[in-house]
Enzyme design. Structure first.
Site, PDB file in Angstrom:
ATOM      1  N   ASP A   1       0.769  -1.253   0.000  1.00  0.00           N
ATOM      2  CA  ASP A   1       0.000   0.000   0.000  1.00  0.00           C
ATOM      3  C   ASP A   1       0.802   1.307   0.000  1.00  0.00           C
ATOM      4  O   ASP A   1       1.664   1.502   0.861  1.00  0.00           O
ATOM      5  CB  ASP A   1      -0.841   0.121   1.272  1.00  0.00           C
ATOM      6  CG  ASP A   1      -1.533  -1.153   1.655  1.00  0.00           C
ATOM      7  OD1 ASP A   1      -1.366  -2.158   0.971  1.00  0.00           O
ATOM      8  OD2 ASP A   1      -2.247  -1.135   2.664  1.00  0.00           O
TER       9      ASP A   1
ATOM     10  N   GLU B   1     -10.441  -2.814   3.974  1.00  0.00           N
ATOM     11  CA  GLU B   1      -9.170  -2.207   4.354  1.00  0.00           C
ATOM     12  C   GLU B   1      -9.062  -0.808   3.747  1.00  0.00           C
ATOM     13  O   GLU B   1      -9.824  -0.442   2.854  1.00  0.00           O
ATOM     14  CB  GLU B   1      -7.999  -3.049   3.821  1.00  0.00           C
ATOM     15  CG  GLU B   1      -8.014  -4.496   4.289  1.00  0.00           C
ATOM     16  CD  GLU B   1      -6.815  -5.306   3.822  1.00  0.00           C
ATOM     17  OE1 GLU B   1      -6.230  -5.995   4.645  1.00  0.00           O
ATOM     18  OE2 GLU B   1      -6.465  -5.240   2.628  1.00  0.00           O
TER      19      GLU B   1
HETATM   20  C1  FRU Z   1      -3.752  -3.724   2.641  1.00  0.00           C
HETATM   21  C2  FRU Z   1      -3.138  -4.095   3.983  1.00  0.00           C
HETATM   22  C3  FRU Z   1      -3.581  -3.119   5.043  1.00  0.00           C
HETATM   23  C4  FRU Z   1      -2.483  -3.215   6.043  1.00  0.00           C
HETATM   24  C5  FRU Z   1      -1.287  -3.406   5.173  1.00  0.00           C
HETATM   25  C6  FRU Z   1      -0.214  -4.255   5.794  1.00  0.00           C
HETATM   26  O1  FRU Z   1      -3.052  -4.192   1.555  1.00  0.00           O
HETATM   27  O2  FRU Z   1      -3.506  -5.410   4.310  1.00  0.00           O
HETATM   28  O3  FRU Z   1      -4.856  -3.390   5.561  1.00  0.00           O
HETATM   29  O4  FRU Z   1      -2.367  -2.063   6.819  1.00  0.00           O
HETATM   30  O5  FRU Z   1      -1.733  -4.012   3.982  1.00  0.00           O
HETATM   31  O6  FRU Z   1       0.952  -4.233   5.050  1.00  0.00           O
END
Ligand code: FRU
Length: 613
Positions: free
Chosen positions: A154, A324
């Site tokens: 992300d 998310e």
């Molecule tokens: C989304 C996620 C988020 C989390 C991050 C962990 O891709 O799963 O929810 O904060 O990646 O790397």
């Protein structure tokens, strides 16, 4: 009995043998084997980095980094056993002036200490002042953001300040797979070229550093100083809790708030995303209540004390996977004065083509509660921000200039992100996009994502220029710029009133191709990457994705960006977008267009090569 005594004696003898520590040294480090699976590495020389030798296929070793005898943090690294695939640097700058010791526990199968000594990592571990980050990957894009090395997912924590776009990202600086999450940091003045900075926030005793957001605290509501940058992120360990950090040097280093966590809940919650609500004079925060499939909304006067106000989502939209990375913002509907709120909700799995994708809801937000618009039958419709397979965790910059709502996403999919054919770096971000709203023929409001205006500056030479040419079953062919590895922008405007479908094929000499089909009666554009090049690293990779074209006059205007291993297709000023990865073994060199069930008119075709950045 005797046999047992002899066995015990030999175990004791073996124990005595094992307990004699054996030291050896490579440049700048002293290696001391304590047992089959435990080794101490002491930093004895001068140098900025310990270069850790990695073997991709190996199990993780756990490295505790001790400064003056105290454990500072622990990382997991695939230390090399039989061969070194590449190195990753452990930056010693934060430990300058301190005595550094690495206490390493490996999980490799060995029967005695001599085998442990033979591991390739101990022979190759070294201290150095530099670490070579020059590109080794043929698929590394040239005008998309990528980390210099290591795994990335992300984009998060983005803010704009004093002419600089700051981009943080989920980063594992110690390998090509997801773990050891920290906030990597890059910045840009033009959204095209990126400067890379040292890691901004690293794991501490509360956990690794998951996604979050940052804001510029103009009014000093948190007390860290006017214009301090305040970040809120998820500390992830056995539980997921929300932590605060601030920076007074424009986001280079963050100080962790000593009274963390600022929000705790009793089930998985992550990816806090905040903004200043000028109407209600407070901060608003959206938080993904991941497995409960809802977004929670909090308010705060000072970024530290948060009050839960409401939730949205149970039973609405796509529910196939965890929710998310939320984002919440207000936009004007194109051509009107009407303002609507957009709630971004990334979901994994459960996307329309498998795995991860970004859905959004249009509605109203009164400062505490979000209410989604319904369709004519009273249902809350599911809407997708991008109709490709490789667009996830998309969120926007805070404080973008000129009231812009600029977004960026992770250009991959959790289904196969760790298997794609790159190693030095894994994953790029999408091109930056500008969000807008438009009313479609069905009376609904949808979100558009158009390429950011900065992207125009990428254009170099115009290598194809065609106007008003008709095309039928026999394809018209055009060459794509093979210099610069086929990296280009294609603008294609077609009038299809007299045809049923138009095929747009982008191919190379190996017969690898991407086929886009504009299906006129269905008002859809499909993207077939099943024969696009290397596709066999995951069964989930070969795919056809389909987007609604949101037009009713049989005309379509496409802007296609090809950047080595990605293709982003923006249709009708961003009313629909498809982002898909592709791994051609050689650059695509030909564009062919044909029409079926009648002829079509190519109103205009332009192909630009891309400037060296
Ligand atoms: C989304 C996620 C988020 C989390 C991050 C962990 O891709 O799963 O929810 O904060 O990646 O790397």
């Amino acid at each position: 009995m005797n046999r047992i005594r002899t066995a015990i004696a030999s175990i004791l003898m073996l124990g005595a043998f094992i307990l004699v520590p054996k030291a050896s040294s490579s440049y700048g480090v002293e290696v001391n084997h304590l047992g089959f699976n435990n080794t101490l590495v002491r930093i004895t020389g001068e140098g900025r980095y310990v270069l850790l030798p990695i073997q991709e296929s190996n199990d993780d070793a756990r490295i505790a980094i001790l400064a003056d005898g105290k454990t500072d943090r622990t990382i997991n690294v695939k230390l090399a056993k039989s061969k070194v695939d590449y190195f990753v640097p452990l930056d010693l700058a934060p430990y300058k002036g301190h005595n550094v010791l690495l206490n390493i526990v490996t999980t490799q199968d060995r029967s005695n200490i001599r085998e442990a000594e033979d591991d390739a990592c101990w022979k190759n571990i070294i201290l150095d002042d530099t670490f070579d980050t020059s590109n080794r990957e043929k698929f590394r894009p040239v005008f998309h953001h990528t980390p210099l090395y290591g795994w990335m997912n992300d984009p998060n924590g983005m803010f704009y300040k004093d002419g600089v776009w700051h981009l943080y990202y989920q980063w594992n600086p110690y390998g090509s797979k997801w773990q050891n999450m920290a906030w990597g940091h890059s910045s840009s003045k033009d959204l095209l070229t990126w400067e890379h900075h040292p890691v901004a926030i690293e794991a501490n005793g509360l956990g690794t550093v998951f996604s979050g957001s940052s804001v510029v605290d103009v009014k000093n509501t948190a007390g860290f100083g006017e214009n301090a940058v305040v970040a809120l992120y998820t500390s992830a360990d056995v539980s997921q809790i929300q932590s605060l950090a601030h920076s007074t040097d424009d986001g280079q280093r963050f100080e962790i708030y000593p009274a963390n966590p600022v929000i705790t809940l009793d089930s998985e919650a992550r990816d806090p995303n905040m903004f200043w609500d000028a109407d209600n004079n407070c901060w608003v925060l959206s938080l993904a209540h991941a497995i409960d499939h809802e977004m929670l909304f909090f308010t705060s006067p000072d970024l530290k004390d948060w009050t839960l106000q409401s939730s949205f989502g149970k039973g609405s939209g796509a529910q196939g996977g965890v929710w998310e990375c939320p984002d919440l913002f207000k936009l004007k509907v194109d051509g009107t004065d009407e303002e609507k709120w957009v709630l971004v909700c990334n979901i994994n799995p459960g996307g329309p083509f498998g795995g991860s994708a970004t859905q959004y809801f249009i509605g109203d937000f009164d400062g505490k509660t979000f209410r989604a618009d319904t369709d004519v039958s009273g249902n809350i419709p599911t809407k997708w921000m991008d109709y490709g397979k490789d667009h996830y965790a998309t969120v926007s910059w805070s404080d973008s200039p000129d009231n812009r709502r600029t977004l960026i996403g992770w250009m991959s999919n959790w289904q196969y992100a760790a298997e794609v054919p790159t190693i030095q770096y894994r994953s790029a971000n999408t091109l930056p996009r500008e969000a807008g709203l438009f009313k479609a023929a069905d009376g609904q409001i949808y979100m558009s994502s158009a390429p950011s205006p900065e992207l125009i500056a990428l254009r170099d030479r115009q290598v194809v220029k065609i106007n008003n040419k008709s095309v039928g079953k026999k394809a018209r062919e055009f060459s794509l710029p093979v210099t610069n590895d086929g990296v280009c922008e294609i603008l294609l405007d077609i009038d299809c009133k007299k045809s049923v479908s138009v095929d747009i094929k982008i191919s190379n000499k190996e017969n690898e191709c991407v086929t886009l089909i504009y299906n006129i009666p269905d008002h859809t554009l499909s993207f077939d990457r099943r024969e696009s090049g290397i596709v066999d690293f995951s069964l989930d990779f070969p795919a056809v994705t389909v987007a609604p074209t949101f037009e009713n006059d049989n005309k379509i205007a496409l802007r296609i960006f090809i950047d080595k291993s990605s293709m982003e297709v923006f249709g009708n000023d961003g009313k629909f977008v498809m982002t898909n990865l592709v791994f051609p073994t050689e650059p695509y060199s030909t564009l062919s267009i044909s029409a079926h069930g009648g002829s079509a008119k190519i109103r205009s075709l332009k192909v630009f090569s891309i400037k060296e950045l």
